[in-house]
Design a protein around this motif. Sequence first.
Motif, PDB file in Angstrom:
ATOM      1  N   ASP A 243       0.742  -1.323  -0.112  1.00 30.04           N
ATOM      2  CA  ASP A 243       0.141  -0.143   0.030  1.00 30.04           C
ATOM      3  C   ASP A 243       0.817   1.333  -0.031  1.00 30.04           C
ATOM      4  O   ASP A 243       2.025   1.278   0.332  1.00 30.04           O
ATOM      5  N   GLU A 244       0.167   2.374  -0.015  1.00 30.57           N
ATOM      6  CA  GLU A 244       1.102   3.635  -0.313  1.00 30.57           C
ATOM      7  C   GLU A 244       1.494   3.824   1.072  1.00 30.57           C
ATOM      8  O   GLU A 244       1.012   3.825   2.163  1.00 30.57           O
ATOM      9  N   GLY A 245       2.989   4.325   0.914  1.00 33.16           N
ATOM     10  CA  GLY A 245       3.719   4.209   2.341  1.00 33.16           C
ATOM     11  C   GLY A 245       4.375   3.179   2.750  1.00 33.16           C
ATOM     12  O   GLY A 245       5.114   3.400   3.633  1.00 33.16           O
ATOM     13  N   ASN A 248       6.538  -1.754  -1.044  1.00 29.04           N
ATOM     14  CA  ASN A 248       6.650  -2.191  -2.193  1.00 29.04           C
ATOM     15  C   ASN A 248       5.605  -1.289  -3.137  1.00 29.04           C
ATOM     16  O   ASN A 248       5.613  -1.509  -4.432  1.00 29.04           O
ATOM     17  N   PHE A 249       5.041  -0.145  -2.821  1.00 29.03           N
ATOM     18  CA  PHE A 249       4.584   0.497  -3.337  1.00 29.03           C
ATOM     19  C   PHE A 249       5.267   1.560  -4.363  1.00 29.03           C
ATOM     20  O   PHE A 249       4.744   1.687  -5.621  1.00 29.03           O
ATOM     21  N   ALA A 250       6.606   1.505  -4.027  1.00 28.34           N
ATOM     22  CA  ALA A 250       7.471   2.062  -4.857  1.00 28.34           C
ATOM     23  C   ALA A 250       7.645   1.285  -6.319  1.00 28.34           C
ATOM     24  O   ALA A 250       7.817   1.656  -7.451  1.00 28.34           O
ATOM     25  N   ALA A 251       7.642  -0.103  -6.019  1.00 26.64           N
ATOM     26  CA  ALA A 251       7.756  -1.140  -7.056  1.00 26.64           C
ATOM     27  C   ALA A 251       6.440  -1.059  -8.085  1.00 26.64           C
ATOM     28  O   ALA A 251       6.686  -0.885  -9.240  1.00 26.64           O
ATOM     29  N   ILE A 252       5.221  -0.710  -7.362  1.00 22.23           N
ATOM     30  CA  ILE A 252       4.126  -0.730  -8.297  1.00 22.23           C
ATOM     31  C   ILE A 252       4.225   0.661  -9.257  1.00 22.23           C
ATOM     32  O   ILE A 252       3.609   0.621 -10.209  1.00 22.23           O
ATOM     33  N   LEU A 253       4.591   1.904  -8.536  1.00 21.86           N
ATOM     34  CA  LEU A 253       5.051   3.087  -9.339  1.00 21.86           C
ATOM     35  C   LEU A 253       5.943   2.883 -10.663  1.00 21.86           C
ATOM     36  O   LEU A 253       5.860   3.666 -11.432  1.00 21.86           O
ATOM     37  N   ALA A 262      -1.571   3.488  -9.537  1.00 20.82           N
ATOM     38  CA  ALA A 262      -0.761   2.672  -8.600  1.00 20.82           C
ATOM     39  C   ALA A 262      -1.580   2.324  -7.193  1.00 20.82           C
ATOM     40  O   ALA A 262      -1.691   1.347  -6.587  1.00 20.82           O
ATOM     41  N   ARG A 263      -2.148   3.404  -6.680  1.00 18.49           N
ATOM     42  CA  ARG A 263      -3.017   3.222  -5.638  1.00 18.49           C
ATOM     43  C   ARG A 263      -4.001   2.442  -5.809  1.00 18.49           C
ATOM     44  O   ARG A 263      -4.559   1.670  -4.829  1.00 18.49           O
ATOM     45  N   ALA A 269      -5.789  -5.102  -4.909  1.00 12.58           N
ATOM     46  CA  ALA A 269      -4.707  -6.477  -4.555  1.00 12.58           C
ATOM     47  C   ALA A 269      -5.117  -6.597  -3.061  1.00 12.58           C
ATOM     48  O   ALA A 269      -5.263  -7.592  -2.390  1.00 12.58           O
ATOM     49  N   ASP A 270      -5.748  -5.426  -2.188  1.00 13.66           N
ATOM     50  CA  ASP A 270      -5.980  -5.682  -0.698  1.00 13.66           C
ATOM     51  C   ASP A 270      -7.344  -6.396  -0.753  1.00 13.66           C
ATOM     52  O   ASP A 270      -7.490  -7.243  -0.039  1.00 13.66           O
TER      53      ASP A 270
END
Length: 275
Positions: A243-245, A248-253, A262-263, A269-270
């Motif tokens: 999730d954001e923060g 792995n959110f950076a990899a989705i970006l 990305a969010r 996914a959640d």
Amino acid sequence: MRALLLAVAAALALGAPPARAQESGVQCGKSGEGFSQWLSSFREVAVLDGVSHEVVDAALSGISYDPSVKAHDGGVAAFGHNFASFVASHVTPGGIARGKALMRTYAGPLAKIEQRFGVPGPVLVAIWGLETSFGGDNGSFPTFRSLATLAWDCRRPERFRAELIDAMMMVQRGVVQQRPEQLRGAWAGEIGQTQLMPSAVLMFATTPDGDGPADLIHNSADALASTAKFLQAHGWQPGAGWDEGEPNFAAILQWNSAPIYARTVALFADRLAGR
């Protein structure tokens, strides 16, 4: 547009890129005027980069400028600025139910993929659902016409000229089984069930167990495995949050640089993970 599915950035991140033949007096345009003349000269550039005359002819013969491709080229702004609205139209109860069912159907391949690359099934299936409705719509734009149009356009010509050559290399190396005129995908040249650019296909195409040739267009498990390999190469940390923060959110970006997109992947996914 995914910022990181582009040849130069990915190649620099993972090793030295192949030498590219340089065009003398790089030309570009904002309409179809001059396109045919440029494409004719680009054939020699492709040959100097190692593409056979036969593949160049098969890929570029009869190609015309497509103004509808240029009309789509709005960058990350195409996703808008309203996260709630975007989510409401892309993460639906029906989509969540179908995604969960597909996670059960592909439980075996997804387990192998997570073991190899550390990327869990909910993230991969969320990307799969958002990109092509789980393989239901891989795109109908002729790939070589789209790439040639963007390679001629003055906005990012060098980037798409590299992708155009990589698309010809996909054909030459047998990475895709379709004849060039049969290859279809998204307006910006992405192909397959999770929409990878040609440069990314050349680098990341794989199967769940790593054996045999990958088919990202017809084989869902191969598309998911290739997506996981991309994420791993761009910093995915096994076991960490997405999730954001979270790490792995950076990899989705890196998969898609639009924060709203990305969010949405993370939220989808959640839901697939039962959160």
